[in-house]
Design a protein around this motif. Structure first.
Motif, PDB file in Angstrom:
ATOM      1  N   THR A   1      -9.887   8.464  -2.106  1.00  0.00           N
ATOM      2  CA  THR A   1      -8.446   8.213  -2.009  1.00  0.00           C
ATOM      3  C   THR A   1      -7.652   9.437  -2.454  1.00  0.00           C
ATOM      4  O   THR A   1      -6.664   9.817  -1.819  1.00  0.00           O
ATOM      5  CB  THR A   1      -8.069   6.995  -2.873  1.00  0.00           C
ATOM      6  OG1 THR A   1      -8.737   5.840  -2.366  1.00  0.00           O
ATOM      7  CG2 THR A   1      -6.575   6.764  -2.861  1.00  0.00           C
ATOM      8  N   GLU A   2      -8.090  10.071  -3.531  1.00  0.00           N
ATOM      9  CA  GLU A   2      -7.401  11.261  -4.027  1.00  0.00           C
ATOM     10  C   GLU A   2      -7.415  12.379  -2.991  1.00  0.00           C
ATOM     11  O   GLU A   2      -6.399  13.050  -2.766  1.00  0.00           O
ATOM     12  CB  GLU A   2      -8.080  11.727  -5.315  1.00  0.00           C
ATOM     13  CG  GLU A   2      -7.472  12.975  -5.932  1.00  0.00           C
ATOM     14  CD  GLU A   2      -8.190  13.414  -7.186  1.00  0.00           C
ATOM     15  OE1 GLU A   2      -8.111  14.615  -7.531  1.00  0.00           O
ATOM     16  OE2 GLU A   2      -8.832  12.563  -7.828  1.00  0.00           O
TER      17      GLU A   2
ATOM     18  N   ILE B   1       1.876   2.026  -3.555  1.00  0.00           N
ATOM     19  CA  ILE B   1       0.757   2.633  -4.288  1.00  0.00           C
ATOM     20  C   ILE B   1       0.579   4.085  -3.854  1.00  0.00           C
ATOM     21  O   ILE B   1       0.391   4.994  -4.684  1.00  0.00           O
ATOM     22  CB  ILE B   1      -0.535   1.830  -4.045  1.00  0.00           C
ATOM     23  CG1 ILE B   1      -0.372   0.391  -4.539  1.00  0.00           C
ATOM     24  CG2 ILE B   1      -1.713   2.506  -4.716  1.00  0.00           C
ATOM     25  CD1 ILE B   1      -0.125   0.253  -6.015  1.00  0.00           C
ATOM     26  N   GLU B   2       0.663   4.321  -2.550  1.00  0.00           N
ATOM     27  CA  GLU B   2       0.528   5.688  -2.037  1.00  0.00           C
ATOM     28  C   GLU B   2       1.633   6.598  -2.566  1.00  0.00           C
ATOM     29  O   GLU B   2       1.374   7.751  -2.941  1.00  0.00           O
ATOM     30  CB  GLU B   2       0.550   5.668  -0.511  1.00  0.00           C
ATOM     31  CG  GLU B   2       0.468   7.055   0.122  1.00  0.00           C
ATOM     32  CD  GLU B   2       0.668   7.015   1.622  1.00  0.00           C
ATOM     33  OE1 GLU B   2       0.691   8.105   2.228  1.00  0.00           O
ATOM     34  OE2 GLU B   2       0.799   5.918   2.177  1.00  0.00           O
TER      35      GLU B   2
ATOM     36  N   LEU C   1      -2.688   0.983 -10.396  1.00  0.00           N
ATOM     37  CA  LEU C   1      -2.928   2.153  -9.551  1.00  0.00           C
ATOM     38  C   LEU C   1      -4.410   2.475  -9.474  1.00  0.00           C
ATOM     39  O   LEU C   1      -4.943   2.767  -8.397  1.00  0.00           O
ATOM     40  CB  LEU C   1      -2.153   3.349 -10.102  1.00  0.00           C
ATOM     41  CG  LEU C   1      -0.625   3.277 -10.039  1.00  0.00           C
ATOM     42  CD1 LEU C   1      -0.011   4.445 -10.797  1.00  0.00           C
ATOM     43  CD2 LEU C   1      -0.142   3.275  -8.597  1.00  0.00           C
ATOM     44  N   SER C   2      -5.082   2.432 -10.608  1.00  0.00           N
ATOM     45  CA  SER C   2      -6.514   2.750 -10.630  1.00  0.00           C
ATOM     46  C   SER C   2      -7.314   1.722  -9.831  1.00  0.00           C
ATOM     47  O   SER C   2      -8.233   2.078  -9.085  1.00  0.00           O
ATOM     48  CB  SER C   2      -7.006   2.794 -12.078  1.00  0.00           C
ATOM     49  OG  SER C   2      -8.387   3.052 -12.127  1.00  0.00           O
TER      50      SER C   2
ATOM     51  N   ALA D   1      -6.474   1.963  -5.961  1.00  0.00           N
ATOM     52  CA  ALA D   1      -6.937   3.215  -5.344  1.00  0.00           C
ATOM     53  C   ALA D   1      -8.365   3.114  -4.840  1.00  0.00           C
ATOM     54  O   ALA D   1      -8.779   3.871  -3.959  1.00  0.00           O
ATOM     55  CB  ALA D   1      -6.818   4.371  -6.337  1.00  0.00           C
ATOM     56  N   ARG D   2      -9.146   2.175  -5.373  1.00  0.00           N
ATOM     57  CA  ARG D   2     -10.543   2.049  -4.949  1.00  0.00           C
ATOM     58  C   ARG D   2     -10.662   1.522  -3.526  1.00  0.00           C
ATOM     59  O   ARG D   2     -11.624   1.827  -2.825  1.00  0.00           O
ATOM     60  CB  ARG D   2     -11.283   1.098  -5.896  1.00  0.00           C
ATOM     61  CG  ARG D   2     -11.338   1.573  -7.331  1.00  0.00           C
ATOM     62  CD  ARG D   2     -11.898   0.499  -8.227  1.00  0.00           C
ATOM     63  NE  ARG D   2     -11.697   0.824  -9.640  1.00  0.00           N
ATOM     64  CZ  ARG D   2     -11.740  -0.068 -10.619  1.00  0.00           C
ATOM     65  NH1 ARG D   2     -11.982  -1.344 -10.335  1.00  0.00           N
ATOM     66  NH2 ARG D   2     -11.545   0.298 -11.866  1.00  0.00           N
TER      67      ARG D   2
ATOM     68  N   VAL E   1     -12.430   6.182  -5.515  1.00  0.00           N
ATOM     69  CA  VAL E   1     -11.111   6.684  -5.925  1.00  0.00           C
ATOM     70  C   VAL E   1     -10.984   8.170  -5.609  1.00  0.00           C
ATOM     71  O   VAL E   1      -9.901   8.653  -5.280  1.00  0.00           O
ATOM     72  CB  VAL E   1     -10.883   6.411  -7.425  1.00  0.00           C
ATOM     73  CG1 VAL E   1      -9.450   6.796  -7.831  1.00  0.00           C
ATOM     74  CG2 VAL E   1     -11.119   4.945  -7.749  1.00  0.00           C
TER      75      VAL E   1
ATOM     76  N   LEU F   1       0.871   7.441  -6.291  1.00  0.00           N
ATOM     77  CA  LEU F   1      -0.255   8.366  -6.404  1.00  0.00           C
ATOM     78  C   LEU F   1       0.109   9.750  -5.880  1.00  0.00           C
ATOM     79  O   LEU F   1      -0.320  10.772  -6.431  1.00  0.00           O
ATOM     80  CB  LEU F   1      -1.460   7.807  -5.640  1.00  0.00           C
ATOM     81  CG  LEU F   1      -2.085   6.524  -6.193  1.00  0.00           C
ATOM     82  CD1 LEU F   1      -3.191   6.031  -5.272  1.00  0.00           C
ATOM     83  CD2 LEU F   1      -2.633   6.756  -7.595  1.00  0.00           C
TER      84      LEU F   1
ATOM     85  N   TRP G   1      -7.900   1.610  -1.252  1.00  0.00           N
ATOM     86  CA  TRP G   1      -6.786   2.106  -0.433  1.00  0.00           C
ATOM     87  C   TRP G   1      -7.332   2.795   0.808  1.00  0.00           C
ATOM     88  O   TRP G   1      -8.304   3.560   0.749  1.00  0.00           O
ATOM     89  CB  TRP G   1      -5.940   3.080  -1.242  1.00  0.00           C
ATOM     90  CG  TRP G   1      -4.747   3.625  -0.512  1.00  0.00           C
ATOM     91  CD1 TRP G   1      -3.521   3.048  -0.388  1.00  0.00           C
ATOM     92  CD2 TRP G   1      -4.663   4.876   0.174  1.00  0.00           C
ATOM     93  NE1 TRP G   1      -2.676   3.852   0.330  1.00  0.00           N
ATOM     94  CE2 TRP G   1      -3.355   4.976   0.706  1.00  0.00           C
ATOM     95  CE3 TRP G   1      -5.569   5.907   0.411  1.00  0.00           C
ATOM     96  CZ2 TRP G   1      -2.927   6.081   1.433  1.00  0.00           C
ATOM     97  CZ3 TRP G   1      -5.151   7.002   1.147  1.00  0.00           C
ATOM     98  CH2 TRP G   1      -3.854   7.076   1.649  1.00  0.00           C
TER      99      TRP G   1
ATOM    100  N   ASP H   1       0.825  -1.208   0.000  1.00  0.00           N
ATOM    101  CA  ASP H   1       0.000   0.000   0.000  1.00  0.00           C
ATOM    102  C   ASP H   1       0.858   1.257   0.000  1.00  0.00           C
ATOM    103  O   ASP H   1       0.472   2.290  -0.567  1.00  0.00           O
ATOM    104  CB  ASP H   1      -0.917  -0.003   1.222  1.00  0.00           C
ATOM    105  CG  ASP H   1      -2.019  -1.041   1.114  1.00  0.00           C
ATOM    106  OD1 ASP H   1      -2.306  -1.477  -0.023  1.00  0.00           O
ATOM    107  OD2 ASP H   1      -2.593  -1.420   2.157  1.00  0.00           O
TER     108      ASP H   1
END
Length: 329
Positions: A301-302, A67-68, A107-108, A111-112, A298, A71, A114, A64
């Motif tokens: 997450t953003e 991924i973080e 990533l996409s 992100a759902r 997502v 992003l 995360w 994670d």
């Protein structure tokens, strides 16, 4: 006095001027915000591979934190997923690290689901110390035509706005809680979800008049019984006529009726609420006014990564300003 009470003569009111007293340190911190070493940390590189899971299902290749990091890099430098993938790949090659970079589809997808680790970078006091919480909300545009379709063709778009609700620590300026909802969600309904993210006690809760009402007072008192609540009551608010003890809202109504609204604001420190408005402006100028993601999970997450980015930037560089004295004739 607020300008809304001096509309006819605001041009006679001299604008306050401030100067930054720690300019060398602040300037160095601003430069450090653009450093790749700030966002691609040794901790992330050492924990790049995902730990082996013990339950059924496929094995994650990336942690994670990996991924973080990817992003975050794209959000800081305004890159789409493919460009963020390419930038991180080139950085790892220059560093001589044989690490695989998550592709844009990974990533996409990740992100759902995360989850924010709720890191606090700029907390300078013990977690058990009461905090002064400032709360406000703002609108963020969603990817798509939205308002243009409605105005030009009369078509109702399902994607127009999201509401970002923020809770700010008045002393450190750090975002300590946030939620993202659709545009029809009321501000008061998000007070309890914001307070649930704050583990320590609350010393004071300050918000604007949109949060006035019993649900807000009950949510704050349930979280911290000794918290002082500073919310301006409605203009037509009246004190109760029965013999029950006066609550905080009743005391505010009595103080405003006795001394006036302006004196009440000064005596209760209501002016600090401008700090959360500044944080909202900082978010929109640094992260952006428009959400890039298209689905709500997502987008959450953003927003979570965006708030973490702002906290880390604030920890790098925070100006200390002092008001300049007015020039004498």
């Amino acid at each position: 006095m607020p300008f809304k009470h001096n509309t006819s003569r605001r041009h006679h009111i001299e604008k306050m001027k401030f100067r930054v007293t720690n300019w060398p340190e602040y300037e160095a911190g601003l430069r450090h915000r653009g450093s790749l070493t700030l966002w691609v940390t040794p901790e992330a590189l050492s924990r790049w591979q995902a730990p082996r899971r013990k339950t059924r299902g496929g094995q994650h290749r990336y942690s994670d934190l990996a991924i973080e990091t990817t992003l975050t890099l794209g959000l800081v430098f305004g890159l789409r997923l493919r460009q963020a993938e390419g930038l991180l790949e080139s950085v790892l090659q220059l560093m001589g690290l044989a690490l695989a970079v998550p592709d844009h589809t990974t990533l996409s997808r990740r992100a759902r689901k995360w989850q924010s680790p709720n890191k606090r970078h700029n907390r300078q006091v013990p977690p058990e110390a009461p905090v002064h919480v400032l709360v406000d909300s703002t609108g963020l545009q969603v990817y798509g035509a939205g308002q243009w379709l409605e105005e030009k063709h009369g078509a109702r778009s399902r994607r127009s706005w999201r509401k970002l609700h923020l809770a700010l620590d008045a002393d450190s300026g750090e975002i300590i809680a946030h939620t993202l909802t659709d545009q029809d969600t009321g501000d008061v309904s998000q007070v309890e979800p914001l307070l649930d993210q704050i583990g320590g006690p609350i010393g004071q809760f300050t918000a604007d008049g949109a949060y006035d009402g019993k649900p807000t007072y009950d949510a704050v008192i349930d979280h911290s019984a000794a918290a002082a609540i500073v919310i301006p009551p409605r203009v037509n608010a009246v004190e109760p006529f029965d013999d029950r003890p006066a609550g905080q809202r009743d005391q505010h109504i009595a103080a405003i009726g006795r001394d006036g609204r302006m004196k009440w604001q000064v005596s209760n420190g209501y002016g600090k609420r401008s700090l959360v408005e500044t944080a909202i402006g900082r978010y929109k100028s640094t992260i952006g006014r428009r959400l890039r993601a298209r689905s709500l999970p997502v987008q959450k997450t953003e927003v979570a990564i965006g708030c973490a980015v702002l906290n880390r930037m604030l920890a790098c560089a925070r100006p200390k300003s002092a008001r300049r004295k007015a020039a004498t004739a």
